[in-house]
Design a protein around this motif. Structure first.
Motif: not given
Length: 120
Positions: A48, A51-55, A58
């Motif tokens: 995250q 920059g990886i889409e991890i909320s 989550q």
């Protein structure tokens, strides 16, 4: 240490004879599989940050379910996939469904296996 009380002892004839309670816990299923989960949380947090889409949701769900390990479900999935890590990925995803798509994302089985061996 109080979590997963039925899985806190490493089963082996020599352990019953010679190991302390504390040493047995170090090699127990509870320690092994919660360490896998801690590693997956660390991995997802770092991803995250990169920059990886991890909320945040989550990650929160993973943290909330850290000690909620269904060993029977994991064993069922392991038999289905013939893979111990995938059995536990699916067991974690079962209790943290929002996080399922990102659990173990970009990792190999060695990521959890080898690092847990080092930590133990």
């Amino acid at each position: 240490e109080g979590a997963l009380p039925d899985q806190q002892v490493y089963e082996h004839p020599l352990v019953k004879r010679y190991a302390t309670k504390e040493m047995s816990f170090v090699w127990s299923p509870a320690m092994k599989f919660t360490t896998w989960r801690k590693l997956w949380i660390s991995l997802a947090t770092a991803e995250q940050e990169l920059g990886i889409e991890i909320s945040d949701e989550q990650l929160a769900q993973m943290r909330e379910q850290l000690y909620n390990v269904d060993f029977e479900f994991a064993a069922k999935k392991e038999r289905e996939f013939r893979h111990d890590v995938m059995g536990h990925v699916h067991a974690f995803g079962e209790v943290a469904p929002e996080a399922m798509p990102i659990i173990h994302l970009g990792a190999t089985s060695c990521y959890v296996g080898d690092n847990t061996d080092i930590i133990q």
